[in-house]
Design an enzyme around this catalytic site. Sequence first.
Site, PDB file in Angstrom:
ATOM      1  N   HIS A 196     116.579  17.469  28.638  1.00 37.88           N
ATOM      2  CA  HIS A 196     116.590  18.831  28.093  1.00 37.88           C
ATOM      3  C   HIS A 196     115.598  19.714  28.834  1.00 37.88           C
ATOM      4  O   HIS A 196     114.748  19.223  29.579  1.00 37.88           O
ATOM      5  CB  HIS A 196     116.297  18.840  26.582  1.00 37.88           C
ATOM      6  CG  HIS A 196     114.904  18.449  26.199  1.00 37.88           C
ATOM      7  ND1 HIS A 196     114.549  17.155  25.888  1.00 37.88           N
ATOM      8  CD2 HIS A 196     113.775  19.187  26.058  1.00 37.88           C
ATOM      9  CE1 HIS A 196     113.262  17.118  25.565  1.00 37.88           C
ATOM     10  NE2 HIS A 196     112.766  18.341  25.673  1.00 37.88           N
ATOM     11  N   GLU A 228     115.509  23.011  24.096  1.00 39.32           N
ATOM     12  CA  GLU A 228     114.452  22.966  23.092  1.00 39.32           C
ATOM     13  C   GLU A 228     113.733  24.314  23.116  1.00 39.32           C
ATOM     14  O   GLU A 228     113.455  24.844  24.191  1.00 39.32           O
ATOM     15  CB  GLU A 228     113.454  21.851  23.406  1.00 39.32           C
ATOM     16  CG  GLU A 228     112.286  21.759  22.429  1.00 39.32           C
ATOM     17  CD  GLU A 228     111.276  20.690  22.801  1.00 39.32           C
ATOM     18  OE1 GLU A 228     110.490  20.316  21.919  1.00 39.32           O
ATOM     19  OE2 GLU A 228     111.238  20.244  23.964  1.00 39.32           O
TER      20      GLU A 228
END
Length: 134
Positions: free
Chosen positions: A79, A130
């Site tokens: 991520h 995120e």
Amino acid sequence: MIGRLNHVAIAVKDIEAATRVYKETLGATVSAKVPQPEHGVYTVFVELPNTKIELLEPMGADSTIQKFVDKNPDGGIHHVCYEVDDIIAARDQLVAKGARVLGGGEPKIGAHGKPVLFLHPKDFCGTLVELEQV
């Protein structure tokens, strides 16, 4: 809405081996291995002049990243993390625009001790995102 890139996370099956690559081969400064039981991972942060690399290792078979590591045994980018000033306001704006927030939509405390949320990769060009409040 988003600020600077906070870190890029790389999932690995052996965090000690990955740490050695960054420390010994690339000469980077790395943190100690830290358990993050709420997220089911161990983390190590690689400090770079303009951002960080977060190494993630599953913390057991029930880890949130175990399936990713099973599919990518050599590791891989898991991520990207962007900074936001107000995570609740960012979440509400994103949801209003149709984005999906994972995990019920409520922030958890992340590896830096700050609130974080994850956004569905199908809504962001195939990338798990995120958000971290700074």
